[in-house]
Scaffold this motif. Structure first.
Motif, PDB file in Angstrom:
ATOM      1  N   GLY A 113       0.778  -1.235   0.000  1.00  0.00           N
ATOM      2  CA  GLY A 113       0.000   0.000   0.000  1.00  0.00           C
ATOM      3  C   GLY A 113       0.805   1.276   0.000  1.00  0.00           C
ATOM      4  O   GLY A 113       0.238   2.364  -0.095  1.00  0.00           O
ATOM      5  N   GLN A 114       2.127   1.189   0.133  1.00  0.00           N
ATOM      6  CA  GLN A 114       2.958   2.381   0.128  1.00  0.00           C
ATOM      7  C   GLN A 114       3.498   2.616  -1.277  1.00  0.00           C
ATOM      8  O   GLN A 114       3.793   1.681  -1.995  1.00  0.00           O
ATOM      9  N   GLY A 115       3.592   3.878  -1.654  1.00  0.00           N
ATOM     10  CA  GLY A 115       4.086   4.175  -2.990  1.00  0.00           C
ATOM     11  C   GLY A 115       4.062   5.661  -3.243  1.00  0.00           C
ATOM     12  O   GLY A 115       3.848   6.475  -2.341  1.00  0.00           O
ATOM     13  N   GLU A 116       4.261   6.015  -4.487  1.00  0.00           N
ATOM     14  CA  GLU A 116       4.244   7.415  -4.874  1.00  0.00           C
ATOM     15  C   GLU A 116       2.829   7.844  -5.230  1.00  0.00           C
ATOM     16  O   GLU A 116       1.984   7.021  -5.591  1.00  0.00           O
ATOM     17  N   ASP A 117       2.581   9.157  -5.119  1.00  0.00           N
ATOM     18  CA  ASP A 117       1.283   9.683  -5.532  1.00  0.00           C
ATOM     19  C   ASP A 117       1.176   9.656  -7.048  1.00  0.00           C
ATOM     20  O   ASP A 117       2.155   9.876  -7.769  1.00  0.00           O
ATOM     21  N   SER A 118      -0.031   9.401  -7.534  1.00  0.00           N
ATOM     22  CA  SER A 118      -0.273   9.467  -8.967  1.00  0.00           C
ATOM     23  C   SER A 118      -0.164  10.904  -9.443  1.00  0.00           C
ATOM     24  O   SER A 118      -0.521  11.846  -8.721  1.00  0.00           O
ATOM     25  N   LEU A 119       0.312  11.100 -10.669  1.00  0.00           N
ATOM     26  CA  LEU A 119       0.383  12.439 -11.254  1.00  0.00           C
ATOM     27  C   LEU A 119      -0.995  12.952 -11.662  1.00  0.00           C
ATOM     28  O   LEU A 119      -1.174  14.139 -11.898  1.00  0.00           O
ATOM     29  N   LEU A 120      -1.978  12.048 -11.716  1.00  0.00           N
ATOM     30  CA  LEU A 120      -3.301  12.434 -12.190  1.00  0.00           C
ATOM     31  C   LEU A 120      -3.890  13.579 -11.386  1.00  0.00           C
ATOM     32  O   LEU A 120      -4.516  14.488 -11.933  1.00  0.00           O
ATOM     33  N   TYR A 121      -3.687  13.560 -10.062  1.00  0.00           N
ATOM     34  CA  TYR A 121      -4.268  14.589  -9.203  1.00  0.00           C
ATOM     35  C   TYR A 121      -3.226  15.585  -8.685  1.00  0.00           C
ATOM     36  O   TYR A 121      -3.512  16.371  -7.788  1.00  0.00           O
ATOM     37  N   HIS A 122      -2.039  15.531  -9.250  1.00  0.00           N
ATOM     38  CA  HIS A 122      -1.002  16.467  -8.844  1.00  0.00           C
ATOM     39  C   HIS A 122      -1.416  17.882  -9.228  1.00  0.00           C
ATOM     40  O   HIS A 122      -1.959  18.115 -10.312  1.00  0.00           O
TER      41      HIS A 122
END
Length: 266
Positions: free
Chosen positions: A245-254
């Motif tokens: 469940g840990q990871g980077e944020d998606s760029l979609l909502y950046h």
């Protein structure tokens, strides 16, 4: 050299036919609305009794001709459908999950075509999606993987050598294995050729059924956990870092990401 385009047309709604429909993973509330309506109108239903929860078609008419295909071989179940269509009935053929995944519909369709019987296919919610929901995970987790591989271990139905699990594991993508729970030790052995032993792994048993169960562990520990639980079938195996469940944020909502509905800003 000329190319041809082949299309499959859906028969008119009043024409007797076979409808292959995905009955979902087991929860009647995860049944597609279209399939729910067709069950309520059904003249004949042939369902895979070892896999499809009878609760999903509890609302079928009492006059419907209903049969369980679990004890039928391929020729028997195809004859059952063909006979009824030629007698003027539409047959609703209920498959577990989505019929396009390990549904064995291709061999049934070939026989229907040979008999001149029309058919159509309605999708359903696959058990691998219900399992991911039960795990509360995103299978395509930014920073870890953007690929999901659906596969199985070789059994009575062989797997092509080019799709051997060791070769697929080399991608280090999210792996979801169908029809392989009874060979979980071999699954782990094959995957350990590429994944570290501490890679998160999970087994989801009968997702969407009242007795659903989740076992979480690692690639190294899962075989023993599954053995202790006494589960050897009707389950899916999930392997991959996405399960933590840990990871980077998606760029979609950046905030800086622009698209057709939003202007990005720094």
């Amino acid at each position: 050299m000329t190319s041809t385009t082949s299309t499959t047309s859906i028969p008119p709604q009043d024409q007797p036919r076979v409808i292959f429909a995905g009955a979902g993973p087991g929860d009647p509330e995860l049944l597609p609305l279209k399939t729910h309506r067709l069950i309520a109108e059904a003249q004949a239903i042939l369902f895979a009794g070892s896999l499809v929860n009878p609760a999903v078609f509890a609302h079928c008419p009492p006059t419907a001709d209903v049969a369980d295909s679990a004890a039928m071989d391929l020729e028997t179940l195809c004859d059952w459908m063909i006979t009824r269509v030629k007698a003027g009935k539409t047959v609703l053929r209920l498959h577990t999950g989505d019929p396009s995944l390990y549904g064995a519909i291709a061999e049934q369709i070939r026989r229907l075509k040979a008999a001149g019987v029309p058919y159509e296919v309605i999708p359903g919610i696959s058990s691998f999606l219900a399992g991911a929901a039960l795990l509360g995970t995103e299978l395509t987790l930014p920073g870890f993987t953007q690929t999901v591989i659906l596969t199985r271990m070789s059994g009575r139905t062989p797997v092509p050598e080019k799709e051997a699990l060791e070769k697929l594991a080399a991608h280090r993508a999210t792996l979801v294995l169908f029809l392989s729970t009874g060979m979980v030790e071999k699954v782990a052995e094959a995957c350990l050729t590429a994944y570290p032993p501490e890679t998160p792994a999970a087994l989801v048993y009968r997702a969407g059924w009242p007795d659903q169960q989740v076992i979480r562990g690692t690639l190294a520990t899962l075989p023993e956990q599954v053995k202790e639980a006494g589960i050897n079938r009707t389950a899916l195996i999930y392997i991959g870092d996405c399960l933590q469940g840990q990871g980077e944020d998606s760029l979609l909502y950046h905030a800086a990401f622009s698209h057709g509905y939003r202007e990005g800003h720094q």
